[in-house]
Design an enzyme around this catalytic site. Structure first.
Site, mmCIF file in Angstrom:
data_model
loop_
_atom_site.group_PDB
_atom_site.id
_atom_site.type_symbol
_atom_site.label_atom_id
_atom_site.label_comp_id
_atom_site.label_asym_id
_atom_site.label_seq_id
_atom_site.Cartn_x
_atom_site.Cartn_y
_atom_site.Cartn_z
ATOM 1 N N TYR A 191 0.844 -1.207 0.000
ATOM 2 C CA TYR A 191 0.000 0.000 0.000
ATOM 3 C C TYR A 191 0.874 1.250 0.000
ATOM 4 O O TYR A 191 0.577 2.232 -0.667
ATOM 5 C CB TYR A 191 -0.928 0.016 1.230
ATOM 6 C CG TYR A 191 -1.963 1.109 1.130
ATOM 7 C CD1 TYR A 191 -3.207 0.852 0.560
ATOM 8 C CD2 TYR A 191 -1.674 2.414 1.549
ATOM 9 C CE1 TYR A 191 -4.147 1.866 0.416
ATOM 10 C CE2 TYR A 191 -2.606 3.432 1.404
ATOM 11 C CZ TYR A 191 -3.845 3.157 0.838
ATOM 12 O OH TYR A 191 -4.769 4.153 0.687
ATOM 13 N N LYS B 225 -0.296 8.023 -23.306
ATOM 14 C CA LYS B 225 0.065 8.397 -24.682
ATOM 15 C C LYS B 225 1.567 8.130 -24.866
ATOM 16 O O LYS B 225 1.970 6.998 -25.060
ATOM 17 C CB LYS B 225 -0.296 9.853 -24.953
ATOM 18 C CG LYS B 225 -1.792 10.099 -25.170
ATOM 19 C CD LYS B 225 -2.581 10.179 -23.918
ATOM 20 C CE LYS B 225 -3.942 10.789 -24.094
ATOM 21 N NZ LYS B 225 -4.753 10.706 -22.856
ATOM 22 N N ASP C 220 1.238 20.674 -20.044
ATOM 23 C CA ASP C 220 0.602 19.382 -20.277
ATOM 24 C C ASP C 220 1.602 18.582 -21.111
ATOM 25 O O ASP C 220 1.768 18.818 -22.306
ATOM 26 C CB ASP C 220 -0.720 19.575 -21.028
ATOM 27 C CG ASP C 220 -1.436 18.255 -21.277
ATOM 28 O OD1 ASP C 220 -0.769 17.201 -21.245
ATOM 29 O OD2 ASP C 220 -2.657 18.270 -21.520
ATOM 30 N N PHE D 235 -19.135 14.663 -25.593
ATOM 31 C CA PHE D 235 -18.737 13.819 -26.745
ATOM 32 C C PHE D 235 -18.620 12.347 -26.361
ATOM 33 O O PHE D 235 -18.787 11.473 -27.193
ATOM 34 C CB PHE D 235 -17.411 14.319 -27.338
ATOM 35 C CG PHE D 235 -16.273 14.320 -26.354
ATOM 36 C CD1 PHE D 235 -16.061 15.401 -25.514
ATOM 37 C CD2 PHE D 235 -15.414 13.238 -26.261
ATOM 38 C CE1 PHE D 235 -15.027 15.403 -24.598
ATOM 39 C CE2 PHE D 235 -14.373 13.222 -25.354
ATOM 40 C CZ PHE D 235 -14.177 14.311 -24.502
ATOM 41 N N PHE E 46 -8.019 21.771 -24.203
ATOM 42 C CA PHE E 46 -8.285 20.346 -24.295
ATOM 43 C C PHE E 46 -9.486 20.057 -23.403
ATOM 44 O O PHE E 46 -9.652 20.675 -22.348
ATOM 45 C CB PHE E 46 -7.081 19.466 -23.922
ATOM 46 C CG PHE E 46 -7.421 18.026 -24.181
ATOM 47 C CD1 PHE E 46 -7.568 17.580 -25.485
ATOM 48 C CD2 PHE E 46 -7.691 17.149 -23.145
ATOM 49 C CE1 PHE E 46 -7.979 16.276 -25.747
ATOM 50 C CE2 PHE E 46 -8.089 15.847 -23.401
ATOM 51 C CZ PHE E 46 -8.236 15.412 -24.708
ATOM 52 N N THR E 47 -10.305 19.108 -23.829
ATOM 53 C CA THR E 47 -11.612 18.874 -23.211
ATOM 54 C C THR E 47 -11.525 18.708 -21.689
ATOM 55 O O THR E 47 -12.138 19.465 -20.939
ATOM 56 C CB THR E 47 -12.256 17.633 -23.837
ATOM 57 O OG1 THR E 47 -11.334 16.549 -23.770
ATOM 58 C CG2 THR E 47 -12.622 17.895 -25.297
ATOM 59 N N ARG F 283 -13.920 15.708 -33.253
ATOM 60 C CA ARG F 283 -13.191 16.762 -32.551
ATOM 61 C C ARG F 283 -13.658 18.104 -33.113
ATOM 62 O O ARG F 283 -12.915 18.830 -33.765
ATOM 63 C CB ARG F 283 -11.674 16.628 -32.732
ATOM 64 C CG ARG F 283 -11.066 15.366 -32.166
ATOM 65 C CD ARG F 283 -10.724 15.381 -30.695
ATOM 66 N NE ARG F 283 -11.825 15.268 -29.783
ATOM 67 C CZ ARG F 283 -11.703 15.003 -28.476
ATOM 68 N NH1 ARG F 283 -10.521 14.813 -27.932
ATOM 69 N NH2 ARG F 283 -12.758 14.948 -27.691
HETATM 70 N N1 PM9 Z 1 -6.658 12.532 -24.356
HETATM 71 C C1 PM9 Z 1 -7.426 11.506 -26.341
HETATM 72 O O1 PM9 Z 1 -8.028 10.595 -26.911
HETATM 73 C C2 PM9 Z 1 -8.191 10.573 -24.120
HETATM 74 C C3 PM9 Z 1 -9.592 10.840 -23.875
HETATM 75 S S1 PM9 Z 1 -10.281 12.423 -24.141
HETATM 76 C C4 PM9 Z 1 -10.975 12.229 -25.622
HETATM 77 O O2 PM9 Z 1 -6.788 12.372 -26.963
HETATM 78 C C5 PM9 Z 1 -4.261 15.798 -23.286
HETATM 79 C C6 PM9 Z 1 -3.531 16.627 -24.256
HETATM 80 C C7 PM9 Z 1 -4.962 14.674 -23.678
HETATM 81 C C8 PM9 Z 1 -5.670 13.906 -22.709
HETATM 82 C C9 PM9 Z 1 -6.442 12.792 -23.080
HETATM 83 C C10 PM9 Z 1 -5.611 14.325 -21.362
HETATM 84 C C11 PM9 Z 1 -6.334 13.573 -20.288
HETATM 85 C C12 PM9 Z 1 -4.897 15.444 -21.027
HETATM 86 N N2 PM9 Z 1 -4.245 16.153 -21.990
HETATM 87 O O3 PM9 Z 1 -7.287 10.639 -20.690
HETATM 88 O O4 PM9 Z 1 -7.240 11.455 -18.360
HETATM 89 O O5 PM9 Z 1 -4.940 14.329 -24.957
HETATM 90 O O6 PM9 Z 1 -5.345 10.147 -19.216
HETATM 91 O O7 PM9 Z 1 -5.689 12.408 -20.031
HETATM 92 C C13 PM9 Z 1 -7.419 11.573 -24.902
HETATM 93 P P1 PM9 Z 1 -6.444 11.091 -19.539
#
Ligand code: PM9
Length: 470
Positions: free
Chosen positions: A85, A271, A228, A462, A137-138, A395
């Protein structure tokens, strides 16, 4: 600006070809569906590709997030999981990898990127403060807004033009930013939110010159600069290729230099870092880190696991070191360009220049007869799936959501359908199939009809919205 690799073989160009720097050790069979099966699956999914079952998908270009193939070393790393843990040795491996590769002092693991976005937004934004950013970004913007922040887009105008060939379309327009600072007062700026390779602009990079100018401005006004870093390795590749003075520097050195000009970063390791889950928040300021380390236990878990298993942290630590290898990043971006070149050669409208992680189809030019309120990019993703079982993502207006103050739709200039390429997963032959599928629906573009939204969730619509044919 350096031109990209054309979609022809090395032999045709009188030089040697390049290939992926890996071979395949394990395979996952793909299922090919009939047109009738796809029509049924899509209607069941409310014409939203997020609501399809993945077993109904042939080639899955929904996202490059968490969809990478891990290496044999990463899989071996899973067996080294120390599932204590507290104080797992895998946490220390991760901490060391982030410090070595990104250069930040203090590191917190989180379950994925938005976990870190939540923490940084909560600790660094006071209600009513502005958060200037190079496009939105969303999930990032939503967390900033939920913390009371007011998002302001300060990206250069070229980023909103899909046909502009500007080599660094992710750059901040410094004069837009400075005029916001002088208008609002530096105290009213929570921090600068800078994304390496701007996802919503087409995976477009930020130059080193830009981050250096931002650093100067931030020092002058005593404002923090947070990054980011989700696709910052890909960003480093573009700097190496396009920016004067960086051709002979390694990806690792460029990445370190870029990060050294910022005060901290959040990361979706799903990513660049080649893992299926995970992320981190890293900060140089000890006091701010202390706040984040306290808050993480409320939302993610103890500060030495942050919602992850020990094995996930080990795979992430190994993925981080693999991600900055030159042959890996060259092949990764090379594959994206291969698809981009095929589509460009077929005169399909795509965002130029081709970015790091995806091809973005320009749905406005693809379907000029549809208004933005008929959801052209969502329609395009639906038509592509119906034709071939290839899954893409909207998008455009759906992703942009609504203005939290007025409740009106945001109407982004870019109305795009994204074909995101998972890392180390598909072959060149898959890219050929995708290009042929896009060309086929482009040939029938005049007959496409738009969609109507029948269900709209409150947050990040979305993901779960439903649509129908009018
Ligand atoms: N990006 C993408 O498919 C995953 C789901 S949102 C449609 O591009 C940036 C630049 C991203 C991102 C996720 C996140 C969030 C932060 N910044 O999905 O929570 O492209 O790991 O990261 C998606 P998490």
């Amino acid at each position: 600006m350096t031109t990209h690799l054309p979609a022809t073989t090395g032999r045709q160009l009188g030089r040697r070809s390049w290939a992926e720097p890996w071979k395949i050790k394990m395979v996952e069979p793909l299922r090919v569906t009939t047109p009738a099966e796809r029509a049924h699956a899509l209607a069941e999914a409310g014409y939203n590709t997020f609501l399809l079952r993945s077993e109904d998908v042939y080639i899955d270009l929904l996202t490059d997030s968490g969809t990478s193939a891990m290496s044999d070393r990463q899989w071996a790393g899973l067996l080294l999981g120390d599932e204590a843990y507290a104080g797992s040795r895998n946490f220390y491996a991760l901490e060391e990898a982030v410090r070595d590769t990104y250069g930040y002092r203090h590191v917190l693991p989180v379950h994925q990127g938005r976990g870190a976005e939540h923490l940084i937004s909560q600790i660094a934004i006071r209600s009513g403060q502005f958060v200037p950013s190079n496009m939105y970004f969303t999930t990032t913007r939503l967390h900033q807004e939920r913390a009371g922040g007011v998002f302001v887009d300060v990206i250069i105008d070229e980023a909103h033009d899909p046909q502009s060939e500007h080599p660094f379309k992710g750059d901040v327009d410094i004069s837009k930013l400075e005029s916001l600072i002088t208008r609002a007062g530096a105290d009213q700026i929570a921090y600068i939110s800078l994304a390496g390779t701007v996802n919503m602009a087409g995976g477009q990079p930020v130059s080193m010159a830009c981050v250096r100018a931002l650093r100067e401005l931030c020092d002058q006004y005593r404002i923090r600069l947070f990054l980011d870093a989700t696709r910052m390795v890909e960003n480093a590749f573009f700097i190496q290729e396009r920016e004067e003075g960086y051709a002979d520097k390694t990806i690792a050195a460029i990445l370190r230099e870029f990060c050294s000009l910022t005060d901290g970063a959040w990361m979706s390791a799903k990513k660049d870092s080649l893992v299926n889950i995970g992320g981190w928040l890293a900060l140089n300021d000890a006091d701010l880190f202390e706040e984040a380390r306290n808050l993480v236990v409320v939302f993610e878990g103890l500060h030495t696991y942050g919602g992850l298993a020990g094995r996930d942290m080990e795979a992430m630590a190994i993925g981080i070191t693999e991600s900055v290898q030159q042959d890996h990043i060259r092949a990764r971006i090379g594959q994206v360009r291969y698809l981009g070149d095929l589509l460009t050669a077929a005169d399909v409208p795509v965002v130029r220049p081709v970015g790091g992680h995806a091809i973005f189809l320009d749905a406005r030019r693809f379907y000029p007869h549809l208004t933005q309120d008929e959801f052209p990019a969502q329609t395009l993703a639906a038509e592509l799936y119906l034709d071939s079982g290839v899954r893409a993502m909207e998008r455009g207006i759906v992703s942009a959501g609504r203005d939290p103050k007025t409740g009106d739709h945001h109407h982004p200039k870019l109305e795009l359908t994204r074909l995101a390429i998972p890392r180390r997963v598909y072959t060149q032959a898959h890219m050929d199939i995708v290009a042929e599928a896009v060309e086929a629906i482009y040939a029938q573009r005049d007959s496409a009809k738009g969609l109507i939204m029948t269900y709209e969730p409150r947050y990040l619509r979305f993901f779960q919205a439903r649509f129908d044919r009018p």
